[in-house]
Design an enzyme around this catalytic site. Structure first.
Site, PDB file in Angstrom:
ATOM      1  N   ARG A  38       5.671 -11.092   5.730  1.00  0.00           N
ATOM      2  CA  ARG A  38       5.902 -11.014   7.037  1.00  0.00           C
ATOM      3  C   ARG A  38       6.403 -11.756   8.077  1.00  0.00           C
ATOM      4  O   ARG A  38       6.365 -12.971   7.284  1.00  0.00           O
ATOM      5  CB  ARG A  38       3.743 -11.710   7.206  1.00  0.00           C
ATOM      6  CG  ARG A  38       3.609  -9.791   6.134  1.00  0.00           C
ATOM      7  CD  ARG A  38       1.919 -10.383   6.096  1.00  0.00           C
ATOM      8  NE  ARG A  38       1.197  -9.074   5.103  1.00  0.00           N
ATOM      9  CZ  ARG A  38      -0.244  -9.324   4.585  1.00  0.00           C
ATOM     10  NH1 ARG A  38      -0.953 -10.167   5.098  1.00  0.00           N
ATOM     11  NH2 ARG A  38      -0.200  -8.312   4.146  1.00  0.00           N
TER      12      ARG A  38
ATOM     13  N   ASP B 190      -1.701  -7.608  -5.176  1.00  0.00           N
ATOM     14  CA  ASP B 190      -2.750  -6.129  -4.882  1.00  0.00           C
ATOM     15  C   ASP B 190      -2.813  -5.061  -5.938  1.00  0.00           C
ATOM     16  O   ASP B 190      -3.061  -5.168  -7.214  1.00  0.00           O
ATOM     17  CB  ASP B 190      -1.433  -5.467  -3.965  1.00  0.00           C
ATOM     18  CG  ASP B 190      -1.937  -4.785  -3.170  1.00  0.00           C
ATOM     19  OD1 ASP B 190      -3.174  -4.264  -2.745  1.00  0.00           O
ATOM     20  OD2 ASP B 190      -1.468  -4.259  -2.081  1.00  0.00           O
TER      21      ASP B 190
ATOM     22  N   HIS C 240      -4.931  -1.094  -6.151  1.00  0.00           N
ATOM     23  CA  HIS C 240      -5.267  -0.006  -5.810  1.00  0.00           C
ATOM     24  C   HIS C 240      -5.813   1.251  -6.953  1.00  0.00           C
ATOM     25  O   HIS C 240      -5.326   1.473  -7.675  1.00  0.00           O
ATOM     26  CB  HIS C 240      -3.266   1.071  -5.102  1.00  0.00           C
ATOM     27  CG  HIS C 240      -3.026   0.472  -3.708  1.00  0.00           C
ATOM     28  ND1 HIS C 240      -1.824  -0.340  -4.258  1.00  0.00           N
ATOM     29  CD2 HIS C 240      -3.689  -0.510  -2.393  1.00  0.00           C
ATOM     30  CE1 HIS C 240      -1.765  -1.314  -3.415  1.00  0.00           C
ATOM     31  NE2 HIS C 240      -2.614  -0.965  -2.443  1.00  0.00           N
TER      32      HIS C 240
ATOM     33  N   GLN D  29       1.593 -10.984  -3.185  1.00  0.00           N
ATOM     34  CA  GLN D  29       0.562 -10.000  -3.322  1.00  0.00           C
ATOM     35  C   GLN D  29      -0.202 -10.052  -4.543  1.00  0.00           C
ATOM     36  O   GLN D  29       0.904  -9.094  -5.323  1.00  0.00           O
ATOM     37  CB  GLN D  29       0.352  -9.309  -1.935  1.00  0.00           C
ATOM     38  CG  GLN D  29      -1.035  -9.235  -1.675  1.00  0.00           C
ATOM     39  CD  GLN D  29      -1.200  -8.136   0.101  1.00  0.00           C
ATOM     40  OE1 GLN D  29      -0.498  -7.196  -0.242  1.00  0.00           O
ATOM     41  NE2 GLN D  29      -1.255  -9.110   0.530  1.00  0.00           N
TER      42      GLN D  29
ATOM     43  N   CYS E 163       0.894  -1.237   0.098  1.00  0.00           N
ATOM     44  CA  CYS E 163       0.062   0.476  -0.125  1.00  0.00           C
ATOM     45  C   CYS E 163       0.698   1.364  -0.004  1.00  0.00           C
ATOM     46  O   CYS E 163       0.660   2.102  -0.971  1.00  0.00           O
ATOM     47  CB  CYS E 163      -1.485   0.072   1.124  1.00  0.00           C
ATOM     48  SG  CYS E 163      -1.336  -1.669   1.842  1.00  0.00           S
TER      49      CYS E 163
ATOM     50  N   HIS F 200      -8.439  -0.900  -1.704  1.00  0.00           N
ATOM     51  CA  HIS F 200      -7.203  -2.009  -1.848  1.00  0.00           C
ATOM     52  C   HIS F 200      -8.116  -3.135  -2.650  1.00  0.00           C
ATOM     53  O   HIS F 200      -8.726  -3.694  -2.144  1.00  0.00           O
ATOM     54  CB  HIS F 200      -6.710  -2.092  -0.418  1.00  0.00           C
ATOM     55  CG  HIS F 200      -6.002  -1.233   0.175  1.00  0.00           C
ATOM     56  ND1 HIS F 200      -4.606  -1.096   0.302  1.00  0.00           N
ATOM     57  CD2 HIS F 200      -7.165  -0.403   0.345  1.00  0.00           C
ATOM     58  CE1 HIS F 200      -4.401   0.416   1.082  1.00  0.00           C
ATOM     59  NE2 HIS F 200      -5.701   0.714   1.264  1.00  0.00           N
TER      60      HIS F 200
ATOM     61  N   LYS G 272     -14.572  -3.900   4.815  1.00  0.00           N
ATOM     62  CA  LYS G 272     -13.679  -4.573   2.832  1.00  0.00           C
ATOM     63  C   LYS G 272     -15.334  -5.977   3.112  1.00  0.00           C
ATOM     64  O   LYS G 272     -15.777  -5.921   3.890  1.00  0.00           O
ATOM     65  CB  LYS G 272     -12.092  -4.949   3.790  1.00  0.00           C
ATOM     66  CG  LYS G 272     -12.403  -6.494   5.413  1.00  0.00           C
ATOM     67  CD  LYS G 272     -11.134  -6.840   5.310  1.00  0.00           C
ATOM     68  CE  LYS G 272     -10.497  -7.988   6.500  1.00  0.00           C
ATOM     69  NZ  LYS G 272      -9.802  -9.256   6.131  1.00  0.00           N
TER      70      LYS G 272
END
Length: 638
Positions: free
Chosen positions: A358, A378, A380, A376, A329, A505, A459
């Site tokens: 992580r 991802d 945006h 990931q 992000c 996201h 979410k």
């Protein structure tokens, strides 16, 4: 006089303070025998709890979803009682219910599964006695006195606020517990201990290591038998075992929780991402890439340092603190901020296959399902407020399109504001209502998951269902009004003034590693043709035919197919068997007849064999099948 209102709206009067059992018996003896607990004005309580004022109640029977969890909690107590009977020096800690059963963490010498029959026999003895399970409430001081020789229970009681503390007693066994529980031990009708592992007290490696004994329980033996059969099926589909057998990936002690992908694994990986990129390109996305390591100040600005610090890997370079990104992000925010934006550009859909790290405890690492480094998928999305619903609807349709390619259905959950969060109440209300209205417009049923949103916004989670009926949360859509504000992101509106964009996201696969693990188990390694690591194996029946087999392979490779030639001096039957074990979708035998006629003989994994297919016809069908990314291998059906 006490008046009890039942779910159908009827009211029943009682002279004395009735228990749930009293109410059940007033309806029927059969109902009373089947009841395990009750819900009083929305609160689950024991069936023998006196109802001291007018109330609405719902009787919980063995058929209600809450009943299984209540009974499994009682099964954990039965197991603890059995362990103490056999190992009197053991010290109990906690014994919660988990998704498929229960466990109890116990301080005792190391235990092996060889001890399970003895413990289960003692549990069955306790169950057979139908020992009543009764609740008792005492003061905190009395609780501490009772547990003066139990260090773990004492520690838990010390952490509780002053006031009444509840115990549950069954025969000579007593445990600290909130409840509720079934009326007697006889309700634990089918139970089995599953495994044992080590676990640190409070998940703290500096504290004592305990024995975590897992078990499961059902209301009848048929359900237990079906569950154990399910576990056997899941064991056969274990992605770690299949991944090793198919030479897809491996893990090494030098990098725990970080997958190494082999050439065949990369073939699947690349096919998966080619599909992902095609779908996103068609949906109007651009692809971006951001650095893997960013300064601590950026993570403080985004809120991750405060809310996610314990899961982040950190380092120092030139006396400056950095963190390896656990999420993409903040980098996405910096990309947006590199130049001014106009409302005419919005929505901007920027996707990234980002490598993130992580920190996970070693005890929870689980193949591709739980790792420390993963990619990931991802994205945006930056938009104006009036574009929210349309964008979320488009996202839901994209996720549905992607999942359907693998034959995966899904259900939806709307997760609301957690206790630990950033942003104003107004922002959260706007964001939550935006997601809710989009879900309503989408028309698919969804659940509310209170308090499980991200720290920066609510979410929508998409939970896919695999071939065994298991669900996996993969896709997510998170509406964020906080990060655009923290990073002072703007666009110039129609009024020529600066405005704050709304941001989404979202992921589709989530962790690509995890999604691949799910697919391995879903297909049991028998991938659709377009996704298979090796799409075809060519088996020459003798050495003289190897050059012809290689020429066939060249033709197929030139068409973009992944092909191997098995030119070993093994029998044809052995080659076929090993290709089947490798789960190769198309097995081509190459003999003199095929060479002379320009045909192929094809065997598929379901055992079907087709002889004499013209090579040009075969190539046309296969390449079209792969290009369309078909799910079923029905190439040669009449």
């Amino acid at each position: 006089m006490i008046h009890i209102t039942l779910p159908d709206g009827s009211r029943k009067p009682f002279e004395d303070y009735p228990t749930g059992l009293t109410v059940a018996k007033s309806i029927s003896e059969g109902l009373a025998r089947d009841c395990v607990a009750m819900e009083v004005d929305g609160n689950l309580v024991d069936l023998d709890r006196p109802i001291q004022a007018d109330a609405s109640i719902r009787l919980i029977t063995t058929r209600d979803p809450e009943a299984l969890e209540i009974m499994r909690h009682s099964a954990a107590h039965v197991m603890a009682q059995a362990v103490l009977a056999l190992y009197p020096d053991a010290k109990l800690t906690i014994g919660p219910v988990v998704e498929d059963g229960f466990y109890y963490d116990i301080d005792m010498p190391p235990l092996s599964e060889e001890a399970f029959p003895k413990i289960e026999a003692e549990m069955k003895r306790i169950i057979k006695q139908k020992i009543p399970i009764r609740r008792h409430e005492v003061s905190k001081a009395e609780a501490l006195t009772f547990y003066k020789d139990e260090p773990y229970k004492t520690e838990m009681i010390d952490a509780l606020a002053d006031g009444t503390i509840s115990f549950y007693k069954q025969g000579d066994f007593t445990d600290l517990c909130r409840g509720p529980h079934v009326p007697h031990t006889g309700f634990v009708r089918a139970v089995k201990l599953m495994r044992v592992s080590g676990a640190y007290w409070r998940a703290d490696q500096s504290k004592a290591q305990l024995q975590r004994i897992y078990g499961t329980a059902f209301f009848d033996k048929k359900q237990l038998k079906e569950y154990l059969h399910f576990l056997e099926e899941a064991k056969k589909r274990n992605h770690r075992k299949i991944g090793a057998a198919m030479d897809l990936f491996s893990f090494h002690d030098d990098a725990p929780g970080m997958a190494f992908f082999h050439p065949k694994g990369m073939a699947v990986w690349n096919a998966l991402l080619d599909f992902w990129r095609d779908a996103h390109r068609a949906a109007g996305y651009v692809e971006t890439k951001t650095p893997i390591i960013l300064q601590r100040t950026l993570w403080e600005k985004s809120g991750h340092w405060e809310n996610y610090r314990e899961n982040m890997y950190t380092t120092e370079v030139d006396e400056q603190a950095y963190a390896i990104k656990p999420m993409n992000c903040p980098g996405g925010m910096l990309l947006y901020s590199t130049r001014p934006h106009s409302y005419r550009e919005l929505p901007i859909r920027a996707a990234e296959i980002g490598l993130v790290h992580r920190h996970e405890l070693s005890g929870v690492l689980n193949g591709l399902f739980r790792v420390r480094a993963f990619h990931q998928d991802d994205a945006h999305l930056f938009m104006m407020p009036e574009q929210i619903q349309a964008e979320i609807l488009d996202l839901l349709r994209l996720e549905e399109q992607v999942y359907s390619k693998f034959g995966l259905d899904f259900h939806l959950e709307l997760s609301t504001r957690p206790e630990k969060s950033i942003g104003s109440d107004e922002q959260w209300d706007t964001a939550t209502n935006g997601l809710r209205s989009a879900l309503d417009a989408y028309g698919k049923e969804y659940r509310i998951n209170e308090g499980d949103g991200a720290f920066y916004g609510p979410k929508i989670d998409l939970h896919i269902k695999d071939a065994l009926g298991r669900t996996w949360q993969c896709g997510t859509i998170q509406l964020d009004m906080s990060l655009p504000e923290r990073f002072d992101l703007t666009y110039v509106g129609r009024d020529n003034e600066k405005h704050r964009p709304i941001m989404l996201h979202r992921t589709v696969f989530g962790s690509i590693e995890r999604f691949l693990g799910i697919l391995i188990e879903h297909f049991e390694g028998k991938f659709p043709l377009w996704l298979a690591p090796v799409q075809a194996a060519i088996l020459p029946i003798n050495d003289d035919l190897i050059p012809f087999a290689e020429s066939m392979a060249t033709t197929m490779r030139d068409a973009g197919l992944r092909v191997e030639v098995d030119d070993r001096t093994e029998s044809l039957n052995r080659k076929v068997r090993e290709a089947q074990l490798a789960k190769t979708p198309l097995i081509l035998t190459c003999g003199g007849k095929e060479k002379e006629a320009g045909t192929v003989s094809v065997r598929t994994l379901d055992g079907t064999v087709r002889y004499g297919i013209p090579m040009d016809q075969f190539m046309q069908k296969v390449t079209a099948h792969v290009a369309e990314r078909c799910l079923a291998l029905d190439l040669f059906d009449e």
